[in-house]
Scaffold this active site. Structure first.
Site, PDB file in Angstrom:
ATOM      1  N   SER A 241       0.832  -1.223   0.000  1.00  0.00           N
ATOM      2  CA  SER A 241       0.000   0.000   0.000  1.00  0.00           C
ATOM      3  C   SER A 241       0.859   1.261   0.000  1.00  0.00           C
ATOM      4  O   SER A 241       0.542   2.238  -0.696  1.00  0.00           O
ATOM      5  CB  SER A 241      -0.972   0.007   1.188  1.00  0.00           C
ATOM      6  OG  SER A 241      -0.303  -0.228   2.406  1.00  0.00           O
ATOM      7  N   HIS A 271      -1.916  -8.926   2.018  1.00  0.00           N
ATOM      8  CA  HIS A 271      -1.630  -7.641   2.686  1.00  0.00           C
ATOM      9  C   HIS A 271      -2.797  -7.334   3.633  1.00  0.00           C
ATOM     10  O   HIS A 271      -3.078  -8.102   4.533  1.00  0.00           O
ATOM     11  CB  HIS A 271      -1.387  -6.586   1.595  1.00  0.00           C
ATOM     12  CG  HIS A 271      -0.859  -5.265   2.069  1.00  0.00           C
ATOM     13  ND1 HIS A 271      -0.232  -5.089   3.277  1.00  0.00           N
ATOM     14  CD2 HIS A 271      -0.868  -4.032   1.479  1.00  0.00           C
ATOM     15  CE1 HIS A 271       0.129  -3.813   3.419  1.00  0.00           C
ATOM     16  NE2 HIS A 271      -0.263  -3.154   2.337  1.00  0.00           N
ATOM     17  N   HIS A 318       5.743 -12.631   7.622  1.00  0.00           N
ATOM     18  CA  HIS A 318       5.980 -11.256   7.174  1.00  0.00           C
ATOM     19  C   HIS A 318       7.178 -11.234   6.252  1.00  0.00           C
ATOM     20  O   HIS A 318       8.116 -12.017   6.410  1.00  0.00           O
ATOM     21  CB  HIS A 318       6.229 -10.316   8.371  1.00  0.00           C
ATOM     22  CG  HIS A 318       5.984  -8.886   8.023  1.00  0.00           C
ATOM     23  ND1 HIS A 318       6.968  -8.091   7.490  1.00  0.00           N
ATOM     24  CD2 HIS A 318       4.871  -8.125   8.083  1.00  0.00           C
ATOM     25  CE1 HIS A 318       6.451  -6.892   7.261  1.00  0.00           C
ATOM     26  NE2 HIS A 318       5.187  -6.884   7.610  1.00  0.00           N
ATOM     27  N   ARG A 327       2.874  -4.515  16.823  1.00  0.00           N
ATOM     28  CA  ARG A 327       1.479  -4.071  16.647  1.00  0.00           C
ATOM     29  C   ARG A 327       0.527  -5.163  17.156  1.00  0.00           C
ATOM     30  O   ARG A 327      -0.564  -4.872  17.641  1.00  0.00           O
ATOM     31  CB  ARG A 327       1.208  -3.743  15.175  1.00  0.00           C
ATOM     32  CG  ARG A 327       2.123  -2.647  14.630  1.00  0.00           C
ATOM     33  CD  ARG A 327       1.965  -2.462  13.135  1.00  0.00           C
ATOM     34  NE  ARG A 327       2.342  -3.660  12.393  1.00  0.00           N
ATOM     35  CZ  ARG A 327       2.210  -3.800  11.076  1.00  0.00           C
ATOM     36  NH1 ARG A 327       1.691  -2.818  10.356  1.00  0.00           N
ATOM     37  NH2 ARG A 327       2.580  -4.921  10.470  1.00  0.00           N
ATOM     38  N   ASP A 373      -2.322  -8.313  11.678  1.00  0.00           N
ATOM     39  CA  ASP A 373      -3.683  -8.746  11.344  1.00  0.00           C
ATOM     40  C   ASP A 373      -4.171  -9.907  12.204  1.00  0.00           C
ATOM     41  O   ASP A 373      -5.357 -10.229  12.193  1.00  0.00           O
ATOM     42  CB  ASP A 373      -3.740  -9.146   9.863  1.00  0.00           C
ATOM     43  CG  ASP A 373      -3.396  -7.968   8.966  1.00  0.00           C
ATOM     44  OD1 ASP A 373      -3.959  -6.884   9.183  1.00  0.00           O
ATOM     45  OD2 ASP A 373      -2.547  -8.124   8.065  1.00  0.00           O
TER      46      ASP A 373
HETATM   47  N1  CMX Z   1       1.151 -19.764   6.207  1.00  0.00           N
HETATM   48  C1  CMX Z   1       1.556 -20.680   5.295  1.00  0.00           C
HETATM   49  N2  CMX Z   1       2.604 -20.505   4.477  1.00  0.00           N
HETATM   50  C2  CMX Z   1       3.301 -19.355   4.620  1.00  0.00           C
HETATM   51  C3  CMX Z   1       2.986 -18.386   5.564  1.00  0.00           C
HETATM   52  C4  CMX Z   1       1.842 -18.599   6.369  1.00  0.00           C
HETATM   53  N3  CMX Z   1       1.411 -17.705   7.266  1.00  0.00           N
HETATM   54  N4  CMX Z   1       3.870 -17.375   5.472  1.00  0.00           N
HETATM   55  C5  CMX Z   1       4.734 -17.713   4.489  1.00  0.00           C
HETATM   56  N5  CMX Z   1       4.397 -18.907   3.974  1.00  0.00           N
HETATM   57  C6  CMX Z   1       5.012 -19.613   2.853  1.00  0.00           C
HETATM   58  C7  CMX Z   1       4.963 -18.755   1.602  1.00  0.00           C
HETATM   59  O1  CMX Z   1       3.679 -18.855   0.968  1.00  0.00           O
HETATM   60  C8  CMX Z   1       6.109 -19.327   0.796  1.00  0.00           C
HETATM   61  O2  CMX Z   1       5.666 -20.551   0.245  1.00  0.00           O
HETATM   62  P1  CMX Z   1       6.147 -21.030  -1.242  1.00  0.00           P
HETATM   63  O3  CMX Z   1       7.644 -21.115  -1.178  1.00  0.00           O
HETATM   64  O4  CMX Z   1       5.465 -22.340  -1.399  1.00  0.00           O
HETATM   65  O5  CMX Z   1       5.661 -19.982  -2.194  1.00  0.00           O
HETATM   66  C9  CMX Z   1       7.140 -19.645   1.885  1.00  0.00           C
HETATM   67  O6  CMX Z   1       6.402 -19.785   3.110  1.00  0.00           O
HETATM   68  C10 CMX Z   1       8.205 -18.593   2.054  1.00  0.00           C
HETATM   69  O7  CMX Z   1       7.552 -17.360   2.290  1.00  0.00           O
HETATM   70  P2  CMX Z   1       8.244 -16.224   3.185  1.00  0.00           P
HETATM   71  O8  CMX Z   1       9.496 -15.813   2.493  1.00  0.00           O
HETATM   72  O9  CMX Z   1       8.328 -16.664   4.591  1.00  0.00           O
HETATM   73  O10 CMX Z   1       7.151 -15.062   3.143  1.00  0.00           O
HETATM   74  P3  CMX Z   1       6.943 -13.918   2.026  1.00  0.00           P
HETATM   75  O11 CMX Z   1       7.851 -12.799   2.336  1.00  0.00           O
HETATM   76  O12 CMX Z   1       6.990 -14.498   0.646  1.00  0.00           O
HETATM   77  O13 CMX Z   1       5.423 -13.501   2.310  1.00  0.00           O
HETATM   78  C11 CMX Z   1       3.557 -12.934   3.622  1.00  0.00           C
HETATM   79  C12 CMX Z   1       5.058 -12.747   3.409  1.00  0.00           C
HETATM   80  C13 CMX Z   1       3.068 -11.989   4.700  1.00  0.00           C
HETATM   81  C14 CMX Z   1       2.813 -12.606   2.318  1.00  0.00           C
HETATM   82  C15 CMX Z   1       3.313 -14.410   4.049  1.00  0.00           C
HETATM   83  O14 CMX Z   1       3.943 -14.655   5.275  1.00  0.00           O
HETATM   84  C16 CMX Z   1       1.852 -14.768   4.139  1.00  0.00           C
HETATM   85  O15 CMX Z   1       1.232 -15.136   3.117  1.00  0.00           O
HETATM   86  N6  CMX Z   1       1.213 -14.666   5.374  1.00  0.00           N
HETATM   87  C17 CMX Z   1      -0.195 -14.898   5.542  1.00  0.00           C
HETATM   88  C18 CMX Z   1      -0.989 -13.704   5.052  1.00  0.00           C
HETATM   89  C19 CMX Z   1      -0.832 -12.512   5.990  1.00  0.00           C
HETATM   90  O16 CMX Z   1      -0.987 -12.623   7.200  1.00  0.00           O
HETATM   91  N7  CMX Z   1      -0.601 -11.328   5.420  1.00  0.00           N
HETATM   92  C20 CMX Z   1      -0.560 -10.070   6.177  1.00  0.00           C
HETATM   93  C21 CMX Z   1       0.840  -9.462   6.285  1.00  0.00           C
HETATM   94  C22 CMX Z   1       0.788  -8.132   7.032  1.00  0.00           C
HETATM   95  C23 CMX Z   1       0.086  -7.088   6.231  1.00  0.00           C
HETATM   96  O17 CMX Z   1       0.612  -6.694   5.173  1.00  0.00           O
HETATM   97  O18 CMX Z   1      -1.006  -6.644   6.601  1.00  0.00           O
END
Ligand code: CMX
Length: 439
Positions: A241, A271, A318, A327, A373
């Site tokens: 964002s 996000h 994250h 937070r 979140d």
């Molecule tokens: N549950 C399951 N799998 C997860 C995970 C979770 N909470 N967090 C990361 N992973 C997975 C990723 O999908 C990725 O899988 P692949 O290799 O199969 O594609 C792997 O672990 C490595 O990811 P990462 O490097 O740890 O995380 P990223 O930096 O790529 O992504 C984020 C970060 C937040 C998108 C991810 O942790 C996620 O999807 N979390 C759940 C959604 C969430 O809570 N989002 C809110 C974030 C805060 C905000 O912006 O508001």
């Protein structure tokens, strides 16, 4: 508009000169190397942006102008009888780098109250959507509809000097922030309360008035709104964002257009929409197990099932953070004080006890800890705001404070249009072949 604007300009002029000196003396200094993996994997860890309002440390969490969340809760001015910081104060801090006085905060509250009138055509645009449309879709469209009010767009069309950009961006940002609670509350009341709207109360602070227009007059909910709108405001510049708002703004699209871009990004489930997803995930878990107080063993199994189904556990992980998000902790402290026995709050705390170890055991999730979140929905639900598809709109109202303060800085510092270099895979293969050491 008064002294806050003058103060901002004075500070920005000093900083602008400092940046000129910095670039003149150290412009060739390297701040990092970029690997092919980073280029392919979401530019993680590449230093490539300046965002003055806040800085994220992967272990400590966010600092706004050097202040952590506990420090902000302590030092920012409060509403009369309240304990949580007023988001007006955080906006002032992000904009000027100085801790505001009570008077500064009251000045901003009054300015936003004065500018909060939303023109009718914006409500017409909202009304043109089916009631079933997602609140974030209605919110983004309404912000775009407000663009007819842009002073920046008008001034640019008439012809202004580059030196004046910041002035109109500042004016638009203040007006936009002032109007967001009314728009958000209108969407809420339209969608969930039969269109029975509540007029603003200009005597209340920005958050309390928002709570009032949503239809929540409980003092605890007002306090929650003050905390919520403070802690969601900014998370340095690389998140979707903030980055989208900054990027679109760099083309000199006005603050309304730029902020809409930020909000369409916030609406993604990885996000801001994650706050909606968390509460849905918890409610499904409670429903499936037939109890609103599942045991830790049951929760652990549910997390494993979620992972096995190829889904993410929302609220965890994250891109930058590597520890529990402060937070999350701030919301946990709020819950301990105001609603420690709430069943959903307790489920959130039990998830926190079991999820990190399970996520860590996958060996691929870089951050097994909760983000912002993971907690917010349970608190909102406790006070009766149960419509989870509205939660991201609340996040959006707060996020305006950080990304629009940043946009003021972008124009005051004269940052250019953003245009990083991209490559093709063919280019990458040739580059690697050329640079491979000869055996
Ligand atoms: N549950 C399951 N799998 C997860 C995970 C979770 N909470 N967090 C990361 N992973 C997975 C990723 O999908 C990725 O899988 P692949 O290799 O199969 O594609 C792997 O672990 C490595 O990811 P990462 O490097 O740890 O995380 P990223 O930096 O790529 O992504 C984020 C970060 C937040 C998108 C991810 O942790 C996620 O999807 N979390 C759940 C959604 C969430 O809570 N989002 C809110 C974030 C805060 C905000 O912006 O508001």
């Amino acid at each position: 508009m008064g002294y806050v604007k003058d103060r901002f300009k004075e500070i920005a002029d000093i900083q602008s000169q400092e940046i000129k000196n910095l670039i003149a003396q150290h412009g060739e200094t390297k701040v990092g190397d970029v690997t092919l993996a980073q280029v392919y994997q979401g530019m993680r860890g590449i230093t490539g942006l300046v965002t003055e309002t806040s800085l994220l440390d992967s272990n400590e969490g966010i600092r706004f102008r050097g202040f952590s969340i506990p420090e902000l809760r302590d030092r920012l001015p409060k509403a009369e009888g309240g304990n949580e910081p007023l988001p007006e104060g955080l906006f002032y801090l992000m904009l000027t780098g100085q801790v505001p006085t009570q008077e500064d905060v009251e000045h901003i509250s009054a300015t936003w109250a004065r500018r909060s009138h939303v023109p009718n055509h914006v409500f017409d645009v909202i009304e043109s959507f089916p009631v079933s449309s997602h609140p974030m879709t209605q919110f983004c469209a309404a912000i775009l509809a407000l663009q007819t009010e842009s002073k920046f767009a008008k001034a640019y069309e008439e012809g202004i000097s580059k030196k004046q950009y910041w002035d109109f961006v500042y004016e638009d940002s203040m007006t936009l922030i002032a109007r967001l609670p009314r728009i958000a509350a209108y969407i809420y009341r339209r969608k969930y309360k039969n269109g029975e709207h509540i007029q603003p109360d200009g005597m209340l602070d920005w958050s309390a008035n928002f709570a009032h227009m949503l239809g929540f007059n409980d003092d605890g909910f007002k306090e929650l709104m003050r905390l919520y709108l403070t802690i969601h405001a900014d998370h340095e510049g690389g998140n979707v964002s903030a980055h989208a708002t900054h990027l679109v703004g760099s083309a000199l699209s006005d603050p309304y257009l730029s902020f809409t871009a930020g909000m369409t990004g916030l609406a993604g489930p990885l996000h801001g929409l994650a706050n909606q997803e968390v509460i849905r995930w918890i409610e499904e878990l409670q429903k499936e197990l037939g109890t609103d107080r599942p045991t830790k063993e049951q929760i652990a199994q549910y997390i494993k099932d979620t992972l096995a189904a190829g889904k993410v556990v929302p609220g965890y992980g994250h891109a930058v953070l590597r520890k529990t998000d402060p937070r999350f902790t701030a919301q946990m402290e709020f819950a301990k004080k105001h609603c420690p026995d709430d069943a959903t709050v307790q489920t959130v705390w039990n998830v926190y006890e079991v999820a990190p170890a399970i996520l860590e055991s996958t060996g691929k999730i870089k951050n097994p800890w909760p983000n912002v979140d993971a907690h917010s929905g349970s608190l909102l639900k406790h006070y009766g705001l149960v419509e989870e598809d509205f939660y991201t709109v609340l996040f959006g109202v707060s996020r305006a404070l950080g990304v629009l303060a940043s946009l003021c800085w972008d124009r005051a510092l004269g940052f250019p249009i953003e245009r990083p270099k991209s490559i093709t895979t063919e280019w990458a293969k040739q580059f690697v072949a050329k640079n491979e050491p000869v055996a």
